[in-house]
Design a protein around this motif. Structure first.
Motif, mmCIF file in Angstrom:
data_model
loop_
_atom_site.group_PDB
_atom_site.id
_atom_site.type_symbol
_atom_site.label_atom_id
_atom_site.label_comp_id
_atom_site.label_asym_id
_atom_site.label_seq_id
_atom_site.Cartn_x
_atom_site.Cartn_y
_atom_site.Cartn_z
ATOM 1 N N VAL A 84 37.521 42.676 37.580
ATOM 2 C CA VAL A 84 36.633 42.431 38.715
ATOM 3 C C VAL A 84 35.374 43.302 38.717
ATOM 4 N N LEU A 136 29.568 50.173 48.476
ATOM 5 C CA LEU A 136 30.318 49.180 47.697
ATOM 6 C C LEU A 136 30.052 49.341 46.198
ATOM 7 N N LEU A 142 42.388 42.305 38.575
ATOM 8 C CA LEU A 142 41.786 43.437 39.286
ATOM 9 C C LEU A 142 40.971 44.304 38.339
ATOM 10 N N LEU A 146 36.675 35.702 43.505
ATOM 11 C CA LEU A 146 36.501 36.905 44.320
ATOM 12 C C LEU A 146 35.298 37.712 43.850
ATOM 13 N N VAL A 178 27.796 38.083 45.565
ATOM 14 C CA VAL A 178 26.864 37.456 46.513
ATOM 15 C C VAL A 178 26.718 38.341 47.752
ATOM 16 N N TYR A 179 27.834 38.857 48.249
ATOM 17 C CA TYR A 179 27.749 39.711 49.433
ATOM 18 C C TYR A 179 26.893 40.940 49.148
ATOM 19 N N ILE A 180 27.174 41.604 48.019
ATOM 20 C CA ILE A 180 26.452 42.847 47.722
ATOM 21 C C ILE A 180 24.965 42.570 47.501
ATOM 22 N N PHE A 202 23.721 39.965 51.199
ATOM 23 C CA PHE A 202 23.979 40.263 52.611
ATOM 24 C C PHE A 202 24.012 41.759 52.912
ATOM 25 N N ALA A 218 31.992 35.994 44.819
ATOM 26 C CA ALA A 218 31.751 36.117 46.257
ATOM 27 C C ALA A 218 31.324 37.541 46.600
ATOM 28 N N ALA A 219 32.005 38.518 46.001
ATOM 29 C CA ALA A 219 31.658 39.913 46.274
ATOM 30 C C ALA A 219 30.251 40.212 45.787
ATOM 31 N N LEU A 256 31.868 52.346 44.900
ATOM 32 C CA LEU A 256 33.309 52.074 44.865
ATOM 33 C C LEU A 256 33.665 51.219 43.650
#
Lengths: 250, 307, 316
Positions: free
Chosen positions: B173, B122, B170, B102, B108-110, B113, B105-106, B125
């Motif tokens: 992360v 993000l 969690l 997770l 990579v998104y941040i 993308f 992947a997060a 947060l």
């Protein structure tokens, strides 16, 4: 005229790399001495040897002697007083993140000048000498970093003059400044010659020709030759010197 | 030069400069503070472990699951930490199983993308999530997750391996995401552009270009997440159920090394064998996390040399 | 739909490429959502259950009846003093250490060793810090001080002093790292310009480098505040207490703890009331956890806001 600065067999190495190779020359008091030569020929490193800021570079190793009025600079115990005697202007314009006024007043303040009138006088004189006064006199409280590149370069010059140094070293001071202003600064420098010795490092051979009493030619970390202005330009001893000074190689 | 000597004298009279030498000395001394603290920690842990280092049966220590640190009179004490080691490693493994996929992947998104406001949001947060203290995570495990797990899995004890794994996952992360994002961002844009010019899809760029190029940074991120999960105390104490056994199911309660120290130090009489053994547990933790962190540090240094 | 005569139509490969890109984008976005949604739900759940406890009195009264009634004043003020005292030690040492590493240290193995020391210290588990605090401060430092105090009533106990020192050691790496980062964001050319003017190293740091990195250093300090306020394990054996008489009247209420006596703290209070007191009302547990979260998040938001303001007010 007596000798002001003398380099006697000075070499500088950065680790294995040689930056300055056995420089030996003498600079007379109240003269303009110009160094010309292509990039990476050791000009800036040489200047750093004079005020010993070379010591801030961990990897640098200096051999030989730099003599200031006959005294080895390495033997001067108060290195800060040495640096205050020498004004330095490097090619990249650096406005300190202070107001224009505080930029020029920075060094006098560090020396303990607190009298407002005295500081005002220093700031105005130095800004006039660097041909910046007219442009900034109404906004002395503006951040020095927000000036244009050319203005910051002249601010750097004003700062260097703020301690009335006995030697002024200018490392390609005019690259960020327009030709008209450059000519004005050159005029001021010719007057300042009365009060101080000027060392000029320049890429512009014409500038050296206009201003210098003596010229030295550097190439590939070596001091190829040095001599009087007229002799260097017209009767160089080495062929490469003549070619460079006449703009045929570089 | 009479002029310059006068200036020098003026200079030295400035108050702030008269303290220059002492201040520089102070700076140099403080510069060593981190190494000094680290050494002091090691010394005092060793001192606390004291006589038990030589008295303890080290083979039993690592291979037995029997932990009877303060037996009744006439009984033998047993110091076996195998079950705790397994407990620590299994919760950590489960936590990483959740947080690494997770988190990557997060990241990579941040990094690849998300743009503008979304990206900013993000990151803020994640930073706030990273700030939630471990005692609050413990509270979440105890008061929020435990009842849920009891209901969903129909087990008696909601505080167990699964609960601990989720909570520690969690928790680690935000660290994994922010370090992985740093590593991905450190890959020069030229790599992306070159791959794009060759007709690679974004997906291929991520897997064939970015992951190999940022390999060391990502590995270091995972290792630091691992170090964090192993050393976590309060959340582990409250979420794992604190039962000294080798788990046979994911819903079995377990016990970690950190939780054991936190739970038992208050009751161990000062300078008793039990007290010293708890310091040995601290030493084991210190060594494990130290190795993990130093290896992560070396791995990161490796990246810097490459790029 | 692709048209056989349209040269710009996507080939099958290109269409697949576009599809995988969209899949990657939404797949990773989903991962973000899977991380964030549960946590937001959990926070909402906690605040929902904490709501009945919240009132002005809840924050201004001391806990009573073993935390089953009353409020959180004592633990709140205790955490406040714990943070302040620990910063008094950690900030000077940490900032000076950051200055050393960025401005004075040469590039050699000693500096690298110190760098590894900082990261290793940051990775030491909090329970190990707790053992260190117990061994070094409670059982090492206090007896040393008490040797000079004749009156048994005046002797020092584990309390604010020992707990703050333990926390201070934990805060060090964060402060060192953020100071170092803030200092290194000041361009080297500024330093060189000052040196050329005859300013000494320290003068340059004091007049140019520090004023322009103060914001970054402050951000790091605020972050360590939130860290210190939330730490539980290090204060377990070094001075935190649960049942303690705290004055209910002003002004004693503002400074209820002596440095040499045990104190109440939010993190420790939460630990005890959630797990160790039977018959604790649910809303008191959730209230304390929610207050803790509010406290930490507001401190961290402050740090984030400061950082954004600084980014917009760059001087060069």
């Amino acid at each position: 005229m007596s000798t002001h600065i003398e380099f006697s067999d000075v070499s500088v190495h950065y680790g294995q790399k040689r930056a300055v190779d056995r420089f030996s020359f003498k600079i007379a008091e109240h003269s303009v001495f110009a160094f010309v030569g292509p990039a990476n020929s050791g000009k800036t490193t040489m200047l750093k040897c004079i005020n010993r800021t070379i010591e801030f570079i961990d990897a640098a190793k200096v051999t030989g002697q730099v003599l200031l009025k006959g005294q080895d600079v390495k033997a001067i115990r108060d290195v800060y007083s040495l640096r205050r005697r020498i004004g330095m202007v490097f090619p990249l314009p650096v406005g300190l993140p202070l107001t224009v006024y505080e930029n020029v007043a920075y060094a006098p303040r560090r020396m303990g000048v607190r009298n407002k009138a005295e500081l005002d006088e220093i700031v105005e004189r130095c800004l006039r000498d660097s041909v910046l006064w007219d442009e900034v006199k109404d906004r002395l409280d503006m951040l020095g970093t927000k000036l244009s590149g050319g203005q910051q370069q002249r601010l750097t010059l004003a700062r260097a003059l703020s301690l009335s140094p006995e030697i002024l070293c200018l490392d390609e001071f005019s690259i960020a400044i327009d030709p008209v202003t450059t000519m004005k600064i050159e005029d001021v420098l010719m007057q300042l010659k009365e009060k101080m010795t000027i060392i000029l490092v320049t890429n512009l051979t014409q500038q050296a020709r206009r201003m210098a009493d003596h010229v030295a030619f550097l190439n590939d970390s070596e001091l190829v030759e040095w001599g009087e202005n007229e002799a260097m330009f017209n009767r160089p001893k080495k062929e490469i010197t003549g070619r460079y000074l006449n703009g045929e190689f570089g | 030069m009479p002029d310059s000597t006068r200036k020098t004298r003026v200079n030295k009279s400035l108050l702030s400069d008269r303290f220059e030498k002492p201040i520089e000395w102070l700076i140099k001394i403080c510069g060593w503070s981190s190494l000094a603290a680290l050494t002091a920690i090691l010394i005092f842990i060793l001192k606390g472990a004291g006589p038990m280092i030589s008295k303890i049966n080290w083979v039993e220590f690592f291979t037995s699951t029997k932990w009877v640190p303060s037996p009744g009179t006439g009984n033998e004490p047993h110091y076996g930490i195998l079950a705790m080691l397994v407990g620590t490693l299994s919760t950590t493994a489960l936590a990483l199983l959740i947080s690494v996929p997770l988190g990557l992947a997060a990241a990579v998104y941040i990094s690849e993308f998300a743009t503008g406001k979304v990206k900013e949001f993000l990151k803020v947060l994640l930073e706030l999530l990273a700030a939630i203290p471990s005692i609050v995570w413990g509270f979440i495990g105890l008061m929020v997750l435990a009842p849920l797990i009891q209901n969903w899995f129909g087990v008696q004890q909601g505080r167990n391996l699964l609960n601990g794994g989720i909570v520690l996952g969690l928790m680690s992360v935000p660290l994994i995401v922010s370090l992985s994002e740093d590593a991905l961002r450190a890959v020069p844009d030229a790599y992306r552009e070159a791959a794009l010019a060759l007709g690679a899809s974004k997906w291929e760029i991520v897997f064939r270009v970015l992951f190999p190029a940022a390999r060391n940074g990502l590995l270091a991120a995972v290792m630091l997440g691992l170090g964090r999960a192993i050393g976590e105390t309060m959340a582990a104490l409250l979420a794992t159920g604190h039962a000294n056994q080798i788990p046979s199911a994911i819903t079995d309660p377990v016990r970690t090394i950190t939780a054991t120290i936190a739970a038992e130090m208050g009751e161990a009489p000062k300078n008793s064998d039990h007290y010293h053994v708890l310091f040995i547990l601290g030493l084991v933790l210190f060594v494990i996390t130290g190795v993990v962190n130093v290896v992560a540090d070396l791995v990161i240094k490796g990246t810097k040399k490459h790029v | 739909m692709t048209h056989p005569l349209n040269p710009f139509a996507a080939t099958r490969y290109e269409a697949r490429k576009a599809r995988t890109t969209i899949m990657a984008k939404w797949g990773t976005a989903l991962a973000c959502l899977m991380l964030i949604a549960p946590v937001l739900w959990i926070l909402a759940y906690i605040f929902h259950h904490a709501w009945p406890a919240f009132s002005l009195d809840y924050f201004l009264l001391n806990p009573s009846d073993k935390g089953k009634a009353g409020g959180l004043w004592g633990p709140l003020i205790g955490s406040f003093y714990l943070v302040i005292c620990s910063l008094c030690v950690a900030v000077p040492v940490g900032v000076l250490s950051g200055i050393y590493l960025n401005e004075y240290a040469k590039e050699n193995w000693i500096t690298r060793a110190i760098g590894v020391g900082v990261t290793s210290l940051a990775g030491v588990p909090s329970i190990v810090h707790a053992l260190f605090g117990l061994g070094a401060f409670v059982l090492g430092l206090l007896p040393l001080i008490n040797r000079f105090i004749d009156d048994p009533l005046q002797r020092m106990h584990a309390g604010l002093l020992t707990a703050s020192l333990t926390i201070a050691v934990m805060e060090l790496p964060l402060i060192i790292t953020s100071t170092r980062e803030a200092l290194s964001s000041v361009p080297k050319t500024f330093r060189e310009a000052c040196w050329n003017l005859g300013a000494s190293k320290w003068q340059t740091i004091r007049t140019i480098v520090l004023p322009n990195s103060l914001g970054g250093i402050l951000t790091g300090i605020i972050l360590s505040v939130s860290r210190a306020a939330g730490e539980t394990a290090p204060i377990l054996f070094t001075g935190a207490a649960f049942s303690l008489y705290v004055p209910e009247t002003f002004p004693e209420k503002l400074a209820p703890y002596a440095v040499s006596e045990p104190f109440l703290a939010m993190a420790y209070h939460l630990k005890i009331i959630m797990a160790e007191i039977s018959g604790m009302p649910e809303h008191m547990k959730f209230g304390c956890a929610a207050a803790m979260i509010l406290l930490i998040l507001s401190v961290n938001s402050l740090s984030i806001a400061l950082r954004m303001k600084l980014r917009n007010a760059k001087k060069w």
